[in-house]
Scaffold this motif. Structure first.
Motif, short mmCIF file in Angstrom:
data_model
loop_
_atom_site.label_atom_id
_atom_site.label_comp_id
_atom_site.label_asym_id
_atom_site.label_seq_id
_atom_site.Cartn_x
_atom_site.Cartn_y
_atom_site.Cartn_z
N THR A 52 0.83 -1.19 0.00
CA THR A 52 0.00 0.00 0.00
C THR A 52 0.87 1.25 0.00
OG1 THR A 52 -0.13 -0.04 2.42
CG2 THR A 52 -1.91 -1.11 1.21
N VAL A 53 0.33 2.35 -0.56
CA VAL A 53 1.04 3.63 -0.58
C VAL A 53 0.18 4.69 0.09
CG1 VAL A 53 2.36 3.09 -2.65
CG2 VAL A 53 0.12 4.17 -2.88
N SER A 54 0.83 5.63 0.77
CA SER A 54 0.11 6.70 1.44
C SER A 54 1.03 7.92 1.59
CB SER A 54 -0.37 6.25 2.81
OG SER A 54 -1.09 7.29 3.46
N PRO A 55 0.58 9.08 1.02
CA PRO A 55 -0.61 9.26 0.18
C PRO A 55 -0.35 8.76 -1.25
CG PRO A 55 0.53 11.33 0.44
CD PRO A 55 1.27 10.36 1.30
N ALA A 56 -1.44 8.55 -1.98
CA ALA A 56 -1.33 8.05 -3.35
C ALA A 56 -1.18 9.17 -4.36
CB ALA A 56 -2.54 7.19 -3.70
N ASN A 57 -1.39 10.42 -3.92
CA ASN A 57 -1.22 11.57 -4.81
C ASN A 57 -0.22 12.52 -4.18
OD1 ASN A 57 -2.23 14.59 -5.50
ND2 ASN A 57 -2.60 13.23 -7.23
N MET A 58 0.83 12.86 -4.94
CA MET A 58 1.93 13.65 -4.39
C MET A 58 2.34 14.76 -5.35
SD MET A 58 2.72 12.30 -1.50
CE MET A 58 4.29 13.09 -1.25
N PRO A 59 2.80 15.90 -4.82
CA PRO A 59 3.40 16.91 -5.70
C PRO A 59 4.75 16.42 -6.23
CG PRO A 59 3.60 17.56 -3.40
CD PRO A 59 2.72 16.36 -3.42
N ALA A 60 4.99 16.67 -7.50
CA ALA A 60 6.25 16.24 -8.11
C ALA A 60 7.33 17.30 -7.88
CB ALA A 60 6.05 15.99 -9.61
N ASN A 61 7.70 17.45 -6.59
CA ASN A 61 8.69 18.47 -6.24
C ASN A 61 10.03 17.89 -5.84
OD1 ASN A 61 8.14 17.40 -3.70
ND2 ASN A 61 6.92 19.14 -3.04
N GLY A 62 10.15 16.56 -5.87
CA GLY A 62 11.42 15.91 -5.55
C GLY A 62 11.68 15.74 -4.07
N THR A 63 10.83 16.29 -3.21
CA THR A 63 11.06 16.20 -1.76
C THR A 63 9.90 15.55 -1.00
OG1 THR A 63 10.20 18.46 -1.46
CG2 THR A 63 12.58 18.21 -1.77
N SER A 64 8.67 15.77 -1.44
CA SER A 64 7.52 15.20 -0.74
C SER A 64 7.53 13.68 -0.87
CB SER A 64 6.22 15.76 -1.29
OG SER A 64 6.15 17.16 -1.08
N ILE A 65 7.26 13.00 0.24
CA ILE A 65 7.46 11.56 0.31
C ILE A 65 6.14 10.82 0.49
CG2 ILE A 65 8.41 9.71 1.77
CD1 ILE A 65 10.78 11.52 2.35
N SER A 66 5.99 9.73 -0.27
CA SER A 66 4.89 8.80 -0.09
C SER A 66 5.45 7.53 0.55
CB SER A 66 4.23 8.46 -1.43
OG SER A 66 3.19 7.51 -1.25
N THR A 67 4.77 7.01 1.55
CA THR A 67 5.23 5.83 2.28
C THR A 67 4.67 4.56 1.66
OG1 THR A 67 5.36 7.08 4.35
CG2 THR A 67 5.27 4.68 4.53
N ILE A 68 5.56 3.59 1.44
CA ILE A 68 5.17 2.29 0.87
C ILE A 68 5.25 1.25 1.98
CG2 ILE A 68 5.62 0.58 -0.92
CD1 ILE A 68 7.22 2.79 -2.39
N THR A 69 4.13 0.63 2.30
CA THR A 69 4.08 -0.38 3.37
C THR A 69 3.83 -1.75 2.76
OG1 THR A 69 3.18 1.26 4.92
CG2 THR A 69 2.94 -1.07 5.51
N VAL A 70 4.73 -2.68 3.09
CA VAL A 70 4.64 -4.05 2.58
C VAL A 70 4.37 -4.98 3.75
CG1 VAL A 70 5.81 -5.90 1.33
CG2 VAL A 70 6.26 -3.50 0.73
N VAL A 71 3.36 -5.83 3.61
CA VAL A 71 3.05 -6.84 4.62
C VAL A 71 3.08 -8.21 3.95
CG1 VAL A 71 1.39 -7.67 6.33
CG2 VAL A 71 1.61 -5.21 5.91
N LEU A 72 3.99 -9.08 4.41
CA LEU A 72 4.11 -10.42 3.85
C LEU A 72 3.28 -11.41 4.65
CD1 LEU A 72 7.96 -10.63 3.08
CD2 LEU A 72 6.09 -9.79 1.63
#
Length: 298
Positions: A52-72
């Motif tokens: 899953t990703v959060s948030p799924a919509n991000m500004p393309a400014n090179g600094t704002s970060i979206s978190t990717i969470t992986v659950v196995l």
């Protein structure tokens, strides 16, 4: 305690027992014992696992970060610990990914991040590299430019009758000193108004007819960076950063007298995330003095 390999799909599982009591008195309170199941040896199920990703919509400014969470998880939907996960984007070097710094924990979870300075849609792939298992979930992160354009809409007539043609103008101004690419204009025309084929112009040059009807979508492309030569703080006609879109609508027979608003907005990756304000123009449909007010005699 190590259980037989035939338990839980032929995988060994370590059990740890903790309890409270007095060892010296040889008394053990088994009612407070807690058992932990550590599924380090389990086989990861690519369908039961999640990304899953959060948030799924991000500004393309090179600094704002979206978190990717992986659950196995395994085939029985139990968490799988102790695995190394690698993340990738289908856009390659256009995106900057920080790989999960640790193996999956007791809940089967590990976390990475993604950021980008490039507008577009990134499709994320997660791989359990310990066992070379690619997970089925492939979420998307939409990198947009934020609100970077100003729209001003107008019409060449304040009122018209049924059957009349109205020319609409949309002034597009870049608010930034960077090019704004992949610009699309959604134009929600009034009901019973119809687009006149071949009438679209961008800065006086013929533009392809829009897709759709309500809304109509014009592919504008790139709006150049603002270059404010006269120092008034905005892009004016003739200056870089200014564009003018025009087209014509004919008022259909189903339009009754009244006010009709035409609304336009710009987007780049997803029409749900706008990169401009809303531009509006109002035209009044009047009764035709000949056909609506005339009287036929004899």
């Amino acid at each position: 305690l190590l259980l037989p390999g035939s338990w839980f799909a032929g995988t060994a599982h370590a059990l740890e027992n903790t309890a409270s009591g007095s060892a010296s008195a040889s008394v053990l309170d088994t009612s407070s014992a807690t058992v932990f199941l550590n599924l380090v040896g389990s086989v990861v199920d690519p369908g039961n696992s999640s990304v899953t990703v959060s948030p799924a919509n991000m500004p393309a400014n090179g600094t704002s970060i979206s978190t990717i969470t992986v659950v196995l998880r395994d085939a029985s939907n139990n968490p799988v610990a102790g695995k190394t996960v690698t993340l990738a984007s289908d856009r390659g070097v256009a995106d900057i990914i920080s790989q999960p710094p640790a193996i999956t924990d007791g809940t089967g979870t590990t976390v990475g991040t993604i950021r980008s300075g490039t507008v577009g849609i990134s499709i994320i792939t997660a791989t359990d590299t310990t066992d070379a298992v690619v997970l089925n979930d492939q979420p998307q992160v939409l990198f947009t430019q934020g609100v970077v354009l100003d729209l001003m809409k107008s019409a060449n007539k304040r009122s018209e009758v049924v059957g009349g043609v109205v020319t609409y103008y949309l002034e597009i101004r870049n608010l930034t000193t960077s090019d704004v690419g992949q610009v699309r204009i959604d134009d929600l025309i009034p009901p019973n108004f119809k687009y006149v084929g071949g009438s679209a112009r961008l800065d006086g040059t013929a533009l392809a007819d829009p897709a759709g009807n309500r809304p109509m979508t014009f592919d504008v492309g790139t709006v150049p960076a603002l270059a404010d030569s006269n120092g008034n703080g905005i892009a004016d006609p003739g200056e870089p950063g200014y564009m003018n879109l025009s087209y014509q609508l004919v008022i259909g027979s189903g339009a009754s007298p009244g006010d009709y608003t035409n609304t336009a907005a710009a987007w780049d990756v997803d029409p749900l995330f706008l990169i401009s304000n809303l531009g509006e123009a109002l035209v009044r449909v009047d009764m035709d003095p000949l056909f609506d007010l005339g009287t036929i005699i004899g």
